[in-house]
Design a protein around this motif. Structure first.
Motif, PDB file in Angstrom:
ATOM      1  N   ALA A 136      59.641  29.912  16.501  1.00 27.71           N
ATOM      2  CA  ALA A 136      59.444  31.278  16.030  1.00 27.71           C
ATOM      3  C   ALA A 136      60.772  31.833  15.529  1.00 27.71           C
ATOM      4  N   TRP A 137      60.716  32.560  14.437  1.00 21.83           N
ATOM      5  CA  TRP A 137      61.901  33.194  13.869  1.00 21.83           C
ATOM      6  C   TRP A 137      61.663  34.696  13.826  1.00 21.83           C
ATOM      7  N   SER A 138      62.670  35.416  14.137  1.00 21.36           N
ATOM      8  CA  SER A 138      62.536  36.872  14.131  1.00 21.36           C
ATOM      9  C   SER A 138      63.606  37.459  13.235  1.00 21.36           C
ATOM     10  N   ASP A 139      63.530  38.745  13.065  1.00 21.54           N
ATOM     11  CA  ASP A 139      64.519  39.443  12.273  1.00 21.54           C
ATOM     12  C   ASP A 139      65.756  39.808  13.094  1.00 21.54           C
ATOM     13  N   GLU A 140      65.780  39.358  14.352  1.00 22.41           N
ATOM     14  CA  GLU A 140      66.940  39.645  15.189  1.00 22.41           C
ATOM     15  C   GLU A 140      68.148  38.857  14.678  1.00 22.41           C
ATOM     16  N   TRP A 141      69.317  39.407  14.903  1.00 21.99           N
ATOM     17  CA  TRP A 141      70.549  38.718  14.514  1.00 21.99           C
ATOM     18  C   TRP A 141      70.780  37.538  15.454  1.00 21.99           C
ATOM     19  N   ALA A 142      71.122  36.375  14.854  1.00 22.04           N
ATOM     20  CA  ALA A 142      71.254  35.141  15.640  1.00 22.04           C
ATOM     21  C   ALA A 142      72.350  35.236  16.688  1.00 22.04           C
ATOM     22  N   LEU A 143      73.401  35.978  16.427  1.00 22.73           N
ATOM     23  CA  LEU A 143      74.525  36.089  17.357  1.00 22.73           C
ATOM     24  C   LEU A 143      74.436  37.340  18.225  1.00 22.73           C
ATOM     25  N   GLY A 144      73.269  37.955  18.234  1.00 24.72           N
ATOM     26  CA  GLY A 144      73.114  39.184  18.995  1.00 24.72           C
ATOM     27  C   GLY A 144      73.394  40.393  18.128  1.00 24.72           C
ATOM     28  N   PRO A 145      73.142  41.583  18.644  1.00 22.40           N
ATOM     29  CA  PRO A 145      73.364  42.801  17.858  1.00 22.40           C
ATOM     30  C   PRO A 145      74.807  42.903  17.386  1.00 22.40           C
ATOM     31  N   PRO A 146      75.031  43.043  16.083  1.00 25.86           N
ATOM     32  CA  PRO A 146      76.408  43.152  15.576  1.00 25.86           C
ATOM     33  C   PRO A 146      77.044  44.476  15.987  1.00 25.86           C
ATOM     34  N   ASP A 147      78.361  44.478  16.005  1.00 31.62           N
ATOM     35  CA  ASP A 147      79.096  45.716  16.232  1.00 31.62           C
ATOM     36  C   ASP A 147      79.061  46.611  15.000  1.00 31.62           C
ATOM     37  N   LEU A 148      78.879  46.002  13.829  1.00 36.66           N
ATOM     38  CA  LEU A 148      78.809  46.760  12.582  1.00 36.66           C
ATOM     39  C   LEU A 148      77.922  46.018  11.601  1.00 36.66           C
ATOM     40  N   ILE A 149      76.992  46.734  10.986  1.00 39.42           N
ATOM     41  CA  ILE A 149      76.135  46.173   9.943  1.00 39.42           C
ATOM     42  C   ILE A 149      76.502  46.828   8.616  1.00 39.42           C
ATOM     43  N   VAL A 150      76.743  45.996   7.609  1.00 40.74           N
ATOM     44  CA  VAL A 150      77.070  46.496   6.272  1.00 40.74           C
ATOM     45  C   VAL A 150      75.962  46.056   5.315  1.00 40.74           C
ATOM     46  N   ASP A 151      75.318  47.021   4.693  1.00 38.53           N
ATOM     47  CA  ASP A 151      74.311  46.737   3.673  1.00 38.53           C
ATOM     48  C   ASP A 151      75.008  46.619   2.322  1.00 38.53           C
ATOM     49  N   VAL A 152      74.963  45.419   1.767  1.00 40.12           N
ATOM     50  CA  VAL A 152      75.579  45.157   0.469  1.00 40.12           C
ATOM     51  C   VAL A 152      74.616  45.631  -0.620  1.00 40.12           C
ATOM     52  N   PRO A 153      75.099  46.188  -1.737  1.00 40.28           N
ATOM     53  CA  PRO A 153      74.195  46.642  -2.793  1.00 40.28           C
ATOM     54  C   PRO A 153      73.216  45.554  -3.228  1.00 40.28           C
ATOM     55  N   ALA A 154      71.951  45.945  -3.406  1.00 47.16           N
ATOM     56  CA  ALA A 154      70.924  45.014  -3.852  1.00 47.16           C
ATOM     57  C   ALA A 154      71.159  44.645  -5.323  1.00 47.16           C
ATOM     58  N   TYR A 155      70.722  43.446  -5.684  1.00 50.07           N
ATOM     59  CA  TYR A 155      70.880  42.972  -7.067  1.00 50.07           C
ATOM     60  C   TYR A 155      69.598  42.302  -7.511  1.00 50.07           C
ATOM     61  N   THR A 156      69.137  42.629  -8.707  1.00 51.47           N
ATOM     62  CA  THR A 156      67.912  42.046  -9.247  1.00 51.47           C
ATOM     63  C   THR A 156      68.240  40.859 -10.141  1.00 51.47           C
ATOM     64  N   VAL A 157      67.736  39.698  -9.752  1.00 48.59           N
ATOM     65  CA  VAL A 157      67.974  38.454 -10.482  1.00 48.59           C
ATOM     66  C   VAL A 157      66.929  38.329 -11.580  1.00 48.59           C
ATOM     67  N   PRO A 158      67.330  38.042 -12.821  1.00 44.50           N
ATOM     68  CA  PRO A 158      66.344  37.913 -13.896  1.00 44.50           C
ATOM     69  C   PRO A 158      65.400  36.747 -13.662  1.00 44.50           C
ATOM     70  N   ALA A 159      64.279  36.763 -14.376  1.00 46.83           N
ATOM     71  CA  ALA A 159      63.257  35.735 -14.176  1.00 46.83           C
ATOM     72  C   ALA A 159      63.725  34.369 -14.645  1.00 46.83           C
ATOM     73  N   ALA A 160      64.522  34.323 -15.701  1.00 51.14           N
ATOM     74  CA  ALA A 160      64.896  33.040 -16.294  1.00 51.14           C
ATOM     75  C   ALA A 160      66.386  33.014 -16.578  1.00 51.14           C
ATOM     76  N   GLY A 161      66.871  31.815 -16.891  1.00 49.89           N
ATOM     77  CA  GLY A 161      68.288  31.629 -17.200  1.00 49.89           C
ATOM     78  C   GLY A 161      68.916  30.593 -16.295  1.00 49.89           C
ATOM     79  N   GLY A 162      70.201  30.326 -16.527  1.00 47.45           N
ATOM     80  CA  GLY A 162      70.918  29.342 -15.730  1.00 47.45           C
ATOM     81  C   GLY A 162      71.463  29.941 -14.448  1.00 47.45           C
ATOM     82  N   ASP A 163      72.303  29.158 -13.786  1.00 45.67           N
ATOM     83  CA  ASP A 163      72.915  29.615 -12.539  1.00 45.67           C
ATOM     84  C   ASP A 163      73.714  30.899 -12.772  1.00 45.67           C
ATOM     85  N   LEU A 164      73.663  31.804 -11.798  1.00 45.93           N
ATOM     86  CA  LEU A 164      74.433  33.038 -11.847  1.00 45.93           C
ATOM     87  C   LEU A 164      75.381  33.092 -10.657  1.00 45.93           C
TER      88      LEU A 164
END
Length: 571
Positions: A136-164
């Protein structure tokens, strides 16, 4: 660019079609050999798949399908047996006997035999009561609750093209300095993110690049900002990698005003997809008791001719102090084949750090030693990489093959070997850091000189000799003993008829090489011939021919024989 389907995740997509059309168990398969028990999915095979495969092959995992249920596995039984027998799966690149690492994803010979026998006996389900609990896998952090969580800006990947390669920037919201013991990287959809690398920037340089681009972040694998690895640490994520708390007593300093730069290697999936990375920071209660350093071996001198199946580059660094090697990270692109990292202590023995004889760009990783490798001062650490730019290389993205040179794009090539090492004392760390800085400066100068040489060669090929000579001269200012630059200058001077200067330059190159380089002597012979000195040309070409024979350079031997025939006719 995409890799060949023979070893990447894509192989499973193609293999699935084969499995559905008849790659599974056949009616000709028989039961267990006399005196042996029946191999079943529930009792024998499922535990192996849960242990070795389910981290990726599960709903929401990085693999394109799940291998948790009998029905899923049965339909792919033949494909699975072939993949494990050929050790394509589970993906683990290091060769046995060339370093012992934690978290090895390698099936034993006995486990592989079990899977193959299960398929040969008809891929029987077995008693449901024998099935172990499904992981079973959960959304819990593998190393336990972090001391600080940083949400990095989301990025939308295009449907087609080469490696980015996309670099996403986020300010770390801390008001005082912290000692980071580990960072858990959640890069987003693992079916889109191939791998990730985490860096820090205490300037505004990455933020300024981010502001120029309309979308979050900025492109490029080779950064133009001041983002860098935390001192002594290389932080990354790859599919199937289990987060680690890191070695005890080690940490890096995070100060207010720091930006994190998360570099994502992204692969379009055929539809637009948004990745939302998160970072979990774990802090130590006290400053680290020890401090590691990174030794980065690399080569910029990569120029692989089309069709060359055994092109070699190397680099070496001699340790000024004793160290314990904690981890190793090899890096090349699609043409890499045999990647070797080894150490030669003063006693002359060979200590293998890593060897990968069948490199796969899709499964690169950092490998941490089960027991640190102790190396004394004076040890030569060597990187030796062989590349295959022939049509026989299934990973070659170019059909037909084309010339490939050094560069940060995945269509180019690179050669890196990064070692995390731990010096024994604070004084040793200072000595090592100072020596590495000097070594890096020398390497950078060499790289810039090479760039000048290549530009000069391009200009000379177009007949722009005056501009070419300016580039050659700038290259010699950076690296006055560069033999290639000397030979290029000699060729250009011959082309414009300045035979006196050409002779001086070619003779200087011969002196610098102690007359032990047959290609330098061949160039000198060509200058003598152009200056109507056939006797000197013949004597020098014969000298070069002897050296070429000693080096078993058959191609050069043939070229020199042709030269001698021409020079003899001119006497």
């Amino acid at each position: 660019m995409t890799s060949s389907p023979s070893r990447s995740i894509a192989s499973w997509v193609f293999a699935t079609a084969a499995a559905v059309s008849g790659a599974g168990p056949s009616a000709a398969q028989v039961g267990p050999p006399p005196g042996t028990h029946q191999i079943t999915f529930t009792k024998d095979v499922a535990p192996l798949l849960f242990t070795h495969c389910a981290t990726c092959h599960r709903p929401g995992g990085s693999a394109p399908f799940s291998l948790l249920r009998y029905e899923e596995v049965r339909d792919l039984a033949g494909v699975i047996a072939d993949a494990v027998a050929e050790r394509r799966m589970p993906p683990w690149l290091p060769e046995p006997g060339h370093g012992t690492f934690t978290g090895e994803r390698r099936m034993s010979d006995a486990e592989i035999a079990t899977v193959r026998r299960w398929v040969a006996e008809g891929a029987v389900r077995g008693n449901p009561a024998d099935l172990p609990p499904v992981p079973a896998w959960s959304d819990e952090w593998a190393l336990g609750p972090p001391d600080l969580i940083v949400d990095v800006p989301a990025y939308t990947v295009p449907a087609a093209g080469g490696d980015l390669y996309r670099n996403l920037v986020a300010r770390v919201p801390v008001e005082e300095a912290h000692h980071v013991t580990s960072v858990e990287i959640r890069p987003g959809d693992p079916r889109i993110v191939h791998h990730a690398r985490l860096m820090i920037d205490t300037t505004e340089s990455s933020r300024r690049l981010d502001a120029v681009d309309v979308a979050p972040g900025f492109d490029g694998m080779d950064l133009e900002s001041d983002a860098h690895n935390p001192d002594g640490f290389f932080l990354g994520w790859t599919p199937g990698k289990v987060p680690s708390a890191g070695p005890e007593g080690l940490a890096w300093r995070l100060v207010p005003g720091t930006d994190v730069v998360l570099q994502l290697h992204l692969r379009p999936s055929g539809r637009p997809a948004t990745v939302r990375p998160r970072l979990g920071f774990h802090f130590g209660d006290k400053p680290p008791s020890r401090a590691p350093a990174l030794i980065m071996l690399k080569s910029f001198d990569i120029d692989i001719p089309a069709g060359d199946s055994a092109y070699v580059v190397s680099d070496e660094y001699v340790l000024p102090v004793a160290v314990d090697v904690l981890s190793v990270y090899p890096h090349a692109h699609y043409l890499g084949k045999d990647l070797q990292g080894f150490a030669t202590p003063p006693d002359g023995r060979t200590e293998w750090l890593i060897r990968i004889i069948d490199w796969d760009f899709n499964w690169q990783d950092e490998y941490r030693y089960a027991t640190p490798v102790s190396l004394p001062a004076g040890t030569a650490v060597t990187m030796r990489y062989t590349y295959d730019n022939s049509s026989a290389n299934p990973q070659n993205p170019n059909d037909p093959p084309r010339r490939v040179v050094y560069g940060s794009n995945s269509s180019d090539e690179m050669a890196d070997l990064i070692l995390q090492v731990l010096p024994r004392t604070a004084g040793d760390l200072e000595t090592l850091t100072r020596d590495l800085a000097w070594n890096d400066e020398v390497r950078e100068v060499s790289y810039l000189a090479r760039a000048r040489y290549e530009r000069a060669e391009e200009l000379a090929a177009r007949g722009l000799f005056e501009q070419a000579m300016e580039q050659y001269r700038e290259g010699l200012k950076l690296r006055s003993n560069d033999l290639d630059i000397h030979m290029g200058m000699a060729r250009a001077l011959v082309s414009v008829g300045d035979l006196v200067a050409a002779t001086l330059i070619a003779e200087r190159a011969a002196t610098l090489s102690h007359r032990r380089n047959p290609r330098v002597l061949r160039q000198l012979a060509a200058v003598y011939a152009a200056d109507r000195k056939p006797a000197l040309a013949i004597a020098t070409a014969e000298e070069a021919l002897d050296l070429a024979r000693s080096a078993d350079d058959e191609a050069l031997v043939r070229e020199l024989r042709d030269d001698l025939e021409v020079y003899s006719r001119r006497q």
